[in-house]
Design a protein around this motif. Structure first.
Motif, PDB file in Angstrom:
ATOM      1  N   ASP A 134       0.814  -1.217   0.000  1.00 41.07           N
ATOM      2  CA  ASP A 134       0.000   0.000   0.000  1.00 41.07           C
ATOM      3  C   ASP A 134       0.846   1.266   0.000  1.00 41.07           C
ATOM      4  O   ASP A 134       0.350   2.340  -0.310  1.00 41.07           O
ATOM      5  N   ASP A 135       2.144   1.157   0.335  1.00 41.41           N
ATOM      6  CA  ASP A 135       3.012   2.337   0.415  1.00 41.41           C
ATOM      7  C   ASP A 135       4.436   1.949   0.012  1.00 41.41           C
ATOM      8  O   ASP A 135       5.200   1.425   0.829  1.00 41.41           O
ATOM      9  N   ALA A 190       3.289  -0.438  -6.031  1.00 43.73           N
ATOM     10  CA  ALA A 190       1.941   0.050  -5.656  1.00 43.73           C
ATOM     11  C   ALA A 190       1.362   0.713  -6.894  1.00 43.73           C
ATOM     12  O   ALA A 190       2.078   1.355  -7.664  1.00 43.73           O
TER      13      ALA A 190
END
Length: 116
Positions: free
Chosen positions: A70-71, A114
């Motif tokens: 996600d990051d 991502a």
């Protein structure tokens, strides 16, 4: 018939080395540890995918694994702090991902990405 799961298997004589890269930095949980096998994963729902490539995009080599996070920047920072050498990137690719390549403790080229 329905495929329920696909697991990447990495042969190694040092199973403990996976803990730092896949557990500590990427935050995966130990789902099974029988001494001769340790399986890392997440309770989150994951999509089953297999990719077949003749290059990794942007002229890079084909990675052994791709892991979506996600990051990306947090993952990148964690890899650098843990002493893992970054082999490509970070790069914002024209197909809508931000990514970097890093080698895991077993020499596997891992694409951390991502979607942007």
């Amino acid at each position: 018939m329905t495929v329920r799961r696909i697991v990447a298997n990495v042969a190694t004589g040092n199973i403990e080395a996976a803990k730092r890269f896949y557990g500590d930095v990427l935050g995966l949980d130990v789902l099974m540890d029988m001494g001769w096998i340790a399986t890392y994963g997440s309770d989150g729902r994951m999509t089953v995918q297999l990719s077949f490539m003749d290059e990794g995009g942007s002229g890079t080599p084909v990675p052994d694994l791709s892991i979506e996070v996600d990051d990306v920047d947090t993952a990148l920072k964690g890899m650098k702090l843990a002493g893992f050498a970054i082999e490509y990137g970070p790069a914002d690719e024209p197909w809508g991902v931000r990514r970097f390549y890093v080698r895991d403790p077993f020499g596997k080229l891992v694409n951390i990405l991502a979607h942007t």
